[in-house]
Design an enzyme around this catalytic site. Structure first.
Site, PDB file in Angstrom:
ATOM      1  N   LYS A 112       0.804  -1.066  -0.227  1.00 42.94           N
ATOM      2  CA  LYS A 112      -0.095   0.010   0.302  1.00 42.94           C
ATOM      3  C   LYS A 112       0.433   1.242   0.279  1.00 42.94           C
ATOM      4  O   LYS A 112       0.610   2.431  -0.612  1.00 42.94           O
ATOM      5  CB  LYS A 112      -1.100   0.098   1.167  1.00 42.94           C
TER       6      LYS A 112
HETATM    7  C1  LIG Z   1      -4.300  -5.358   0.255  1.00 43.19           C
HETATM    8  C2  LIG Z   1      -3.200  -6.304   0.063  1.00 43.19           C
HETATM    9  C3  LIG Z   1      -3.166  -7.293  -0.677  1.00 43.19           C
HETATM   10  C4  LIG Z   1      -4.462  -7.325  -1.606  1.00 43.19           C
HETATM   11  O1  LIG Z   1      -5.020  -5.993  -2.508  1.00 43.19           O
HETATM   12  P1  LIG Z   1      -5.894  -5.769  -3.357  1.00 43.19           P
HETATM   13  O2  LIG Z   1      -5.062  -4.334  -4.254  1.00 43.19           O
HETATM   14  O3  LIG Z   1      -6.789  -5.125  -2.636  1.00 43.19           O
HETATM   15  O4  LIG Z   1      -5.732  -6.513  -4.308  1.00 43.19           O
HETATM   16  C5  LIG Z   1      -2.592  -7.744  -0.524  1.00 43.19           C
HETATM   17  N1  LIG Z   1      -1.577  -8.042   0.055  1.00 43.19           N
HETATM   18  C6  LIG Z   1      -0.950  -6.849   0.867  1.00 43.19           C
HETATM   19  C7  LIG Z   1      -0.071  -7.501   2.171  1.00 43.19           C
HETATM   20  C8  LIG Z   1      -2.577  -5.679   1.074  1.00 43.19           C
HETATM   21  O5  LIG Z   1      -1.844  -5.377   2.232  1.00 43.19           O
END
Ligand SMILES: *Cc1c(COP(=O)(O)O)cnc(C)c1O
Length: 495
Positions: A112
C-alpha cells in the site's frame, strides 16, 4: 490532448485527473475511469535505463495529464525517497522459479505504501489546482494495511485530516499496533465492531450522505478517499509492473517484447487491475494470475461468470485479502461490458440488492487475460515452509497465497512463461502466522520475540517500521458500532 475521467455508472460526469483524485468516487457512486487507456511514451530499451522515479514519471504523466511536469516530478521525488529502505524502491528477488517483486520496502512495509506515499502529494497538489479552500478529510476503511499506510502518508500534512476505520479483531496484532500508535494531530483511528466489508460499506454511505456533505462544507471540510478506488492510488500502482519488466530486460532475464505472467494476491482487485492497465498500455503481459485466499469470490467469478458475495466471511491469516466485495472489479466489469455504464450500473445495483450478478457469455469471453485460483489456509502455510526450507527466502502470508496459486497455475497449464509474483507485505508484518507455518514450536513465543527470531532465521534486518512500534504508546483506543461511524467522524471534526 488531455485525458479525462468519467464514471463507470453514467455518462454525464467528465472530470480532469486532479478532480477525480479529489473526489475519489463519482457523484453517482461509480468509479472514475480514464476515457481511454494511453500507450507508453517510451520504449522498453529506454525504460530499462531509468530509475524507479523516472519510470514513475513516464507512466504517470500519461494518466495525470492536467499536472504540470514540475508538479508531477515534485510529487514523485517527495514520495519515493529515503522513506523506502532500498534505493531500487521495488527490488526483484529470484526464488523458487519466479521473480518476487518486493513491494514492501516503504514506511509501513506493505505494498500500500507504493501508492499511499504519493497520494497525499497528488491530493494536495490537486486541491491547489482546483482552488479548494476546505480542509480535505480522508476517510478510509481498512482490512489492515491501507490504514497504516494512509496514516503514515497523511500524518501532519497541512490542510488534511485522516480518519481510519478497521475491523476490531480482524487485523493482525502488528497491524493493529502500527495503527493505534500513529502520531499526528490530524490522525484518528477507530476500531469497529464488524468486518471489513461493513467498515467499507459504512464509509461509502458517509461519502454518499449529501446532507452531511453540506454540513461539512459549512464547517470548512470536504471528504476524499484514500481507498484503492481512488485513481490516485491506481495509477502509481501501474508503475511497478512496468519497472519490473524493464528490470528483467535490463538484467538479461527476458528479451524485448517477451511476454511475462504476473501473479497478484488479490483482495479489492486494485493491484491486479493496475497490472491489467499496464497490459492495456502495451506492456507484454501474458496471463494475469489472480490469487485468492479462502474468501474465493474472485476465483468463482473467473470460473463461472457469477459474482456472488452471499457466503460466509472467513478470517484468514492473509487478512488484507479477507474481502467479499472487490470494489475495483467494477472497472473491469465496465470495460468488458463495452464501456456500457447503464449495464454496469445494473450489475452493481444487483450486487447491492441481491448480493450477486451474472455476466454475459460475451463478457466472459473477454476474461481470457485472467486466470483465477485460490489457496487454502493449510496450503498457504505449506508453501511458506516449502520455500523457506528449499531456498531460505521467507515470504509473508499474502505473497504465499500468490506463490501457491502460481504453482497450481503451472501444474494446470504447463505454461513456462517467466512470472513475476507481487510480494505485497514483509513477513515481519505477519510474523506469528509466518513463523508458525515454518515450525509449530514458535507458537509459544511473544510477538516481538518472533520478530527477532524471524530476523535470525531469515537473515534479514528487522525493518524500522517494526522497531518503531516495539515500545510505542497506544494513542487511539476508540471502538464503535457500525451505525455510529458517522457520529464518530463528526465528533472528531468538532462538528
Ligand atoms: C491490500 C493488500 C492486498 C490486496 O490488494 P488489492 O489491491 O486490494 O487486491 C494483498 N496483500 C497485502 C499485503 C495487502 O495489503
Amino acid at each position: 490532448m488531455d485525458l479525462l475521467y468519467k464514471s463507470t455508472r453514467s455518462e454525464n460526469e467528465t472530470v480532469t485527473a486532479s478532480q477525480a483524485i479529489l473526489k475519489g468516487l463519482a457523484s453517482d457512486g461509480g468509479l472514475f475511469v480514464p476515457t481511454s487507456i494511453p500507450k507508453f511514451g517510451a520504449t522498453i530499451e529506454e525504460l530499462s535505463k531509468m530509475s524507479y522515479q523516472e519510470v514513475a514519471y513516464t507512466v504517470m504523466k500519461e494518466f495525470l495529464t492536467d499536472f504540470t511536469e514540475e508538479e508531477l516530478k515534485k510529487c514523485i521525488t517527495s514520495a519515493y525517497d529515503s522513506k523506502f529502505d532500498t534505493e531500487e524502491i521495488a527490488p526483484l528477488v529470484k526464488a523458487n522459479g519466479a521473480y518476487y517483486l518486493e513491494l514492501f520496502h516503504g514506511a509501513t512495509i506493505a505494498f500500500k505504501d507504493m501508492a499511499l506515499s504519493i497520494l497525499p502529494y497528488l491530493m494536495t497538489t490537486s486541491a491547489k489546482k482546483n482552488n479548494v479552500k476546505n480542509d480535505i478529510v480522508i476517510l478510509t476503511a481498512t482490512s489492515g494495511d491501507t490504514g497504516k499506510a494512509a496514516l503514515a502518508g497523511f500524518a501532519d500534512v497541512p490542510g488534511t485530516r485522516i480518519v481510519v476505520f478497521y475491523p476490531k479483531g480482524g487485523v493482525s496484532p502488528i497491524q493493529e499496533k502500527q495503527m493505534v500508535t500513529q502520531k499526528g494531530d490530524n490522525t484518528f483511528v477507530v476500531g469497529i465492531k464488524g468486518n471489513f466489508d461493513q467498515a467499507q460499506s459504512g464509509v461509502k454511505s458517509i461519502f454518499g450522505d449529501k446532507e452531511l456533505a453540506k454540513e461539512m462544507d459549512e464547517a470548512g471540510f470536504q471528504f476524499s478517499s484514500a481507498n484503492s478506488i481512488n485513481i490516485g492510488r491506481l495509477v502509481p500502482q501501474i508503475v511497478y509492473y512496468v519497472y519490473a519488466y524493464a528490470k528483467l530486460y535490463a538484467n538479461g532475464e527476458i528479451t524485448d517484447g517477451e511476454k511475462i505472467n504476473v501473479v497478484v494476491p488479490t483482495g479489492n482487485f486494485g493491484n491486479i487491475l493496475a497490472a491489467y492497465y499496464a497490459k492495456n498500455m502495451g506492456l507484454p503481459i501474458n496471463k494475469l494470475i489472480c490469487a485468492s485466499n479462502d474468501n474465493k469470490v474472485l476465483y468463482d467469478f473467473f470460473t463461472t461468470g457469477t459474482y456472488d458475495k452471499n457466503r460466509d466471511f472467513i478470517l484468514t491469516m492473509s487478512p488484507s485479502m479477507d474481502i467479499l466485495i472487490s470494489s475495483n472489479l467494477e472497472r473491469l466489469i465496465y470495460r468488458i461490458s463495452g464501456a456500457d455504464s447503464a449495464k454496469n450500473k445494473e450489475y452493481m445495483t444487483k450486487l447491492v440488492t441481491e448480493g450477486k450478478y451474472d455476466i454475459t457469455d460475451e463478457m466472459k469471453s473477454q476474461l481470457t487475460d485472467f486466470y483465477g485460483n485460490y489457496s487454502t489456509e493449510a496450503e498457504t502455510k505449506e508453501i511458506i515452509k516449502k520455500i523457506y526450507d528449499e531456498t531460505g527466502y521467507i515470504i509473508d502470508t499474502h505473497t504465499a497465497v500468490a506463490a501457491d496459486v502460481y504453482e497450481k497455475y503451472r501444474k494446470d497449464t504447463n505454461d513456462t512463461t517467466k512470472s513475476v509474483i507481487a510480494s505485497t507485505a514483509s513477513p515481519f508484518k505477519f510474523t506469528r502466522s509466518v513463523m508458525t507455518s515454518i515450525d509449530d514450536k514458535y507458537d509459544s513465543m511473544e510477538d516481538f520475540e518472533l520478530v527477532d527470531e524471524l530476523s535470525k532465521i531469515g537473515n534479514v534486518k528487522v525493518p524500522n517500521a517494526i522497531e518503531e512500534i516495539r515500545n510505542a504508546k497506544v494513542l487511539h483506543d476508540t471502538v464503535c458500532e457500525v451505525d455510529e461511524m458517522k457520529n464518530v467522524v463528526k465528533k472528531f471534526l468538532g462538528m
